[in-house]
Design a protein around this motif. Structure first.
Motif, PDB file in Angstrom:
ATOM      1  N   PRO A   1       0.923  -1.328  -0.056  1.00 19.80           N
ATOM      2  CA  PRO A   1       0.068  -0.037   0.044  1.00 19.80           C
ATOM      3  C   PRO A   1       0.827   1.292   0.050  1.00 19.80           C
ATOM      4  O   PRO A   1       2.060   1.280   0.372  1.00 19.80           O
ATOM      5  N   CYS A   2       0.227   2.561  -0.330  1.00 22.00           N
ATOM      6  CA  CYS A   2       0.876   3.745  -0.203  1.00 22.00           C
ATOM      7  C   CYS A   2       1.372   3.913   1.306  1.00 22.00           C
ATOM      8  O   CYS A   2       2.376   4.054   1.399  1.00 22.00           O
ATOM      9  N   SER A   3       0.416   3.733   2.081  1.00 19.87           N
ATOM     10  CA  SER A   3       0.490   3.775   3.429  1.00 19.87           C
ATOM     11  C   SER A   3       0.289   2.535   4.158  1.00 19.87           C
ATOM     12  O   SER A   3      -1.042   2.033   4.060  1.00 19.87           O
TER      13      SER A   3
ATOM     14  N   LEU B   1       8.139  -5.652   0.123  1.00 23.08           N
ATOM     15  CA  LEU B   1       7.019  -5.247   0.405  1.00 23.08           C
ATOM     16  C   LEU B   1       7.173  -3.659   0.879  1.00 23.08           C
ATOM     17  O   LEU B   1       8.068  -3.267   1.424  1.00 23.08           O
ATOM     18  N   ARG B   2       6.398  -2.958   0.010  1.00 20.68           N
ATOM     19  CA  ARG B   2       6.325  -1.287   0.111  1.00 20.68           C
ATOM     20  C   ARG B   2       5.228  -1.109   1.265  1.00 20.68           C
ATOM     21  O   ARG B   2       4.112  -1.724   1.406  1.00 20.68           O
ATOM     22  N   GLY B   3       5.465   0.324   1.670  1.00 22.65           N
ATOM     23  CA  GLY B   3       4.425   0.637   2.588  1.00 22.65           C
ATOM     24  C   GLY B   3       4.871   1.742   3.351  1.00 22.65           C
ATOM     25  O   GLY B   3       6.055   1.920   3.870  1.00 22.65           O
TER      26      GLY B   3
ATOM     27  N   PHE C   1       5.992   7.124   7.430  1.00 25.77           N
ATOM     28  CA  PHE C   1       5.935   8.487   7.173  1.00 25.77           C
ATOM     29  C   PHE C   1       5.553   9.136   5.889  1.00 25.77           C
ATOM     30  O   PHE C   1       6.367   8.633   4.951  1.00 25.77           O
ATOM     31  N   LYS C   2       4.606   9.917   5.677  1.00 26.88           N
ATOM     32  CA  LYS C   2       4.184  10.279   4.316  1.00 26.88           C
ATOM     33  C   LYS C   2       4.131  11.768   4.043  1.00 26.88           C
ATOM     34  O   LYS C   2       4.015  12.335   4.659  1.00 26.88           O
ATOM     35  N   PRO C   3       4.888  11.982   2.834  1.00 26.66           N
ATOM     36  CA  PRO C   3       5.313  13.162   2.334  1.00 26.66           C
ATOM     37  C   PRO C   3       3.966  13.846   1.596  1.00 26.66           C
ATOM     38  O   PRO C   3       3.846  13.968   0.290  1.00 26.66           O
ATOM     39  N   ARG C   4       2.824  14.360   2.552  1.00 27.07           N
ATOM     40  CA  ARG C   4       1.649  14.648   1.741  1.00 27.07           C
ATOM     41  C   ARG C   4       1.709  16.052   1.306  1.00 27.07           C
ATOM     42  O   ARG C   4       2.344  16.874   2.156  1.00 27.07           O
TER      43      ARG C   4
ATOM     44  N   THR D   1      10.671   1.565   2.746  1.00 25.50           N
ATOM     45  CA  THR D   1       9.735   2.412   3.306  1.00 25.50           C
ATOM     46  C   THR D   1      10.627   3.600   3.291  1.00 25.50           C
ATOM     47  O   THR D   1      11.670   3.979   3.115  1.00 25.50           O
ATOM     48  N   GLU D   2       9.590   4.799   3.344  1.00 20.97           N
ATOM     49  CA  GLU D   2      10.333   6.286   2.909  1.00 20.97           C
ATOM     50  C   GLU D   2      10.962   6.809   4.404  1.00 20.97           C
ATOM     51  O   GLU D   2      10.172   7.142   5.386  1.00 20.97           O
ATOM     52  N   LEU D   3      12.127   7.431   4.294  1.00 18.95           N
ATOM     53  CA  LEU D   3      12.653   8.173   5.349  1.00 18.95           C
ATOM     54  C   LEU D   3      12.698   9.546   4.920  1.00 18.95           C
ATOM     55  O   LEU D   3      12.992  10.176   3.915  1.00 18.95           O
TER      56      LEU D   3
ATOM     57  N   ILE E   1      15.735   1.770   1.966  1.00 22.41           N
ATOM     58  CA  ILE E   1      15.318   2.902   2.452  1.00 22.41           C
ATOM     59  C   ILE E   1      14.990   3.741   1.162  1.00 22.41           C
ATOM     60  O   ILE E   1      15.796   3.971   0.342  1.00 22.41           O
ATOM     61  N   GLN E   2      13.782   4.394   1.446  1.00 21.51           N
ATOM     62  CA  GLN E   2      13.287   4.970   0.210  1.00 21.51           C
ATOM     63  C   GLN E   2      13.376   6.424   0.242  1.00 21.51           C
ATOM     64  O   GLN E   2      13.154   6.946   1.368  1.00 21.51           O
ATOM     65  N   ILE E   3      14.303   7.132  -0.661  1.00 19.69           N
ATOM     66  CA  ILE E   3      14.077   8.436  -0.561  1.00 19.69           C
ATOM     67  C   ILE E   3      13.076   8.975  -1.737  1.00 19.69           C
ATOM     68  O   ILE E   3      13.426   8.584  -2.929  1.00 19.69           O
ATOM     69  N   GLY E   4      12.374   9.649  -1.289  1.00 23.58           N
ATOM     70  CA  GLY E   4      11.061  10.140  -2.001  1.00 23.58           C
ATOM     71  C   GLY E   4      11.364  11.120  -3.300  1.00 23.58           C
ATOM     72  O   GLY E   4      12.500  11.857  -2.838  1.00 23.58           O
ATOM     73  N   ALA E   5      10.330  11.551  -3.935  1.00 28.44           N
ATOM     74  CA  ALA E   5      10.695  12.447  -4.837  1.00 28.44           C
ATOM     75  C   ALA E   5      10.872  13.744  -4.505  1.00 28.44           C
ATOM     76  O   ALA E   5      11.770  14.560  -4.917  1.00 28.44           O
ATOM     77  N   ARG E   6      10.462  14.202  -3.373  1.00 26.03           N
ATOM     78  CA  ARG E   6      10.515  15.482  -2.705  1.00 26.03           C
ATOM     79  C   ARG E   6      11.746  15.544  -2.193  1.00 26.03           C
ATOM     80  O   ARG E   6      12.128  16.672  -1.714  1.00 26.03           O
ATOM     81  N   ASN E   7      12.486  14.571  -1.909  1.00 24.20           N
ATOM     82  CA  ASN E   7      13.800  14.456  -1.144  1.00 24.20           C
ATOM     83  C   ASN E   7      15.019  14.454  -1.912  1.00 24.20           C
ATOM     84  O   ASN E   7      16.085  14.154  -1.381  1.00 24.20           O
TER      85      ASN E   7
ATOM     86  N   SER F   1       2.404   3.589 -10.535  1.00 23.12           N
ATOM     87  CA  SER F   1       1.267   4.118  -9.655  1.00 23.12           C
ATOM     88  C   SER F   1       1.386   5.670  -9.704  1.00 23.12           C
ATOM     89  O   SER F   1       0.607   6.317  -9.914  1.00 23.12           O
ATOM     90  N   HIS F   2       2.460   5.954  -9.206  1.00 30.81           N
ATOM     91  CA  HIS F   2       2.573   7.514  -8.843  1.00 30.81           C
ATOM     92  C   HIS F   2       2.869   8.139 -10.225  1.00 30.81           C
ATOM     93  O   HIS F   2       2.481   9.227 -10.798  1.00 30.81           O
ATOM     94  N   GLY F   3       3.408   7.378 -11.266  1.00 25.85           N
ATOM     95  CA  GLY F   3       3.724   7.787 -12.804  1.00 25.85           C
ATOM     96  C   GLY F   3       2.574   8.211 -13.384  1.00 25.85           C
ATOM     97  O   GLY F   3       2.500   9.090 -14.356  1.00 25.85           O
TER      98      GLY F   3
ATOM     99  N   ILE G   1       4.685  -1.306  -7.007  1.00 24.61           N
ATOM    100  CA  ILE G   1       3.347  -0.646  -7.443  1.00 24.61           C
ATOM    101  C   ILE G   1       2.542  -0.762  -6.138  1.00 24.61           C
ATOM    102  O   ILE G   1       2.767  -1.435  -5.083  1.00 24.61           O
ATOM    103  N   GLU G   2       1.464   0.122  -6.114  1.00 22.88           N
ATOM    104  CA  GLU G   2       0.665   0.309  -4.932  1.00 22.88           C
ATOM    105  C   GLU G   2      -0.547  -0.814  -5.006  1.00 22.88           C
ATOM    106  O   GLU G   2      -1.121  -0.626  -6.089  1.00 22.88           O
ATOM    107  N   VAL G   3      -0.521  -1.466  -4.097  1.00 21.31           N
ATOM    108  CA  VAL G   3      -1.563  -2.396  -3.962  1.00 21.31           C
ATOM    109  C   VAL G   3      -2.488  -2.153  -2.795  1.00 21.31           C
ATOM    110  O   VAL G   3      -1.853  -2.071  -1.559  1.00 21.31           O
TER     111      VAL G   3
HETATM  112  C1  PEP Z   1       5.284   6.743  -2.381  1.00 21.92           C
HETATM  113  O1  PEP Z   1       6.006   6.056  -2.817  1.00 21.92           O
HETATM  114  O2  PEP Z   1       4.335   6.565  -1.677  1.00 21.92           O
HETATM  115  C2  PEP Z   1       5.540   8.331  -2.728  1.00 21.92           C
HETATM  116  C3  PEP Z   1       4.901   9.450  -1.884  1.00 21.92           C
HETATM  117  O3  PEP Z   1       6.364   8.426  -3.727  1.00 21.92           O
HETATM  118  P1  PEP Z   1       7.101   9.714  -4.412  1.00 21.92           P
HETATM  119  O4  PEP Z   1       7.934  10.155  -3.756  1.00 21.92           O
HETATM  120  O5  PEP Z   1       7.382   9.273  -5.754  1.00 21.92           O
HETATM  121  O6  PEP Z   1       5.765  10.712  -4.837  1.00 21.92           O
END
Ligand code: PEP
Ligand code: MN
Length: 336
Positions: free
Chosen positions: A103-105, A127-129, A132-135, A165-167, A183-189, A273-275, A299-301
């Motif tokens: 899932p996304c979260s 597994l992704r999830g 901490f979400k960059p909303r 998962t995203e740091l 460790i996932q680095i998100g697009a915003r970081n 998914s985000h694409g 992929i977000e499931v």
């Molecule tokens: C995500 O993977 O849920 C996410 C927020 O991705 P991105 O940093 O690519 O927007």
């Protein structure tokens, strides 16, 4: 770097630029042709930008002959990097293909365990999830935080799937070092350079997402920040960029896959998914990403996309994910 001088450049001017460049520790070579006078610069020319050279008014133009990134570049490391997720036999890159799904979260114990079991059964390797979400909005669900991380660990324990998962910031470096597999680095970081250096120094695998307004070159420089920090294990992720098109959430730049594979030795994954931002586009774009040569997908499931707290519109159900995995296998076989 090659500097081409104007026809009327004087010897005094040539001496000036040569000594300025030598002061920067560069080796300067005069190249005199029949009608052109050039200067070759060897050494670490990353500090010398074309615009700086153009400040000398006797310079016609400057040409870079090397890339501004090194460690992530194929020149530096011709063979594909194969990353093994520590403590597992999961490999990605150099012909090893992986699908990261979830899932996304993280939303609850039941949600993450059910999805983890489903995606594992369908053949996901990780597994992704998000915990901490960059909303974009401070009023949207921000993730379960440390509690979410505990649930991801539980899902790993029950399924054996490594967790991605995203740091979001440096305050959680220690806990991510201890508990997270990738460790996932998100697009915003992507261009948070101090965070990249700190994360790199942990030496753990990192999934680096492309900034939504970043060039491929900028992404590779960000990968170099992680690698200079200390980790050799960076997975590059194309997740769409912002363009004038509004029919999709982002424009998934699938040509980034062959470009990155040509320029870099690191594994490349695609996030359809985000694409795209729409669940019904995830299926075709996943297959297209595989056909383009990606080393994996993320992929977000979601088991109940309509009730998801984040990104339900782009999440596919476990049933569709299972069908997709079957098709992915067929496309992989077709392009071998
Ligand atoms: C995500 O993977 O849920 C996410 C927020 O991705 P991105 O940093 O690519 O927007
Ligand atoms: Mn998401």
């Amino acid at each position: 770097m090659i500097i081409i001088l104007k026809q009327d450049a004087t010897q005094e001017q040539i001496n000036l630029i040569s000594s300025d460049m030598e002061k920067r520790g560069l080796h300067v070579q005069d190249i005199v042709g029949e009608s052109t006078h050039m200067i070759g610069l060897a050494g670490d020319t990353t500090q010398v930008v074309d615009e700086l050279i153009m400040r000398y008014d006797f310079v016609e133009r400057a040409m870079k002959v090397s890339e501004p990134y090194k460690l992530s570049g194929r020149n530096f490391h011709p063979e594909d990097t194969v990353i093994t997720i520590p403590g597992t036999d999961i490999k990605i890159g150099g012909g090893h293909f992986q699908v990261v799904a979830g899932p996304c979260s993280v939303e609850s114990e039941e949600q993450i365990l059910e999805i983890a079991r489903d995606v594992k059964r369908s053949g996901a390797g990780m597994l992704r999830g998000g915990a901490f979400k960059p909303r974009s909005s401070p009023y949207s669900f921000q993730g379960m935080g440390l509690e979410g991380l505990e649930l991801l660990k539980l899902a790993r324990e029950k399924t054996g799937l490594p967790i991605v998962t995203e740091l979001m910031g440096p305050e959680h470096l220690d806990i991510f070092e201890k508990d997270v597999d990738v460790i996932q680095i998100g697009a915003r970081n992507m261009q948070n350079f101090s965070l990249l250096k700190d994360v790199g120094s942990l030496g753990k695998p990192v999934l680096l997402k492309r900034g939504n307004a970043s060039t491929i070159e900028e992404m590779l420089m960000a990968a170099d920040y992680l690698m200079v920090g200390g980790t050799p294990d960076v997975i590059l992720c194309e997740r769409g960029i912002r363009t004038f098109e509004t029919a999709t959430r982002n424009t998934l730049d699938l040509s980034a896959v062959p470009v990155l594979k040509k320029k870099s030795h690191l594994p490349v994954v695609v996030d359809p998914s985000h694409g795209t931002g729409y669940w019904d586009m995830v299926f075709p774009m996943s297959l297209a990403a595989v056909a383009a040569g990606a080393d994996g997908l993320i992929i977000e499931v979601h088991n109940q996309p309509q009730c998801a707290l984040c990104d339900g519109q782009q999440s596919i159900t476990p049933i569709l994910f299972d069908q997709l995995m079957g098709k992915v296998k067929k496309v992989r076989e077709a392009i071998l």
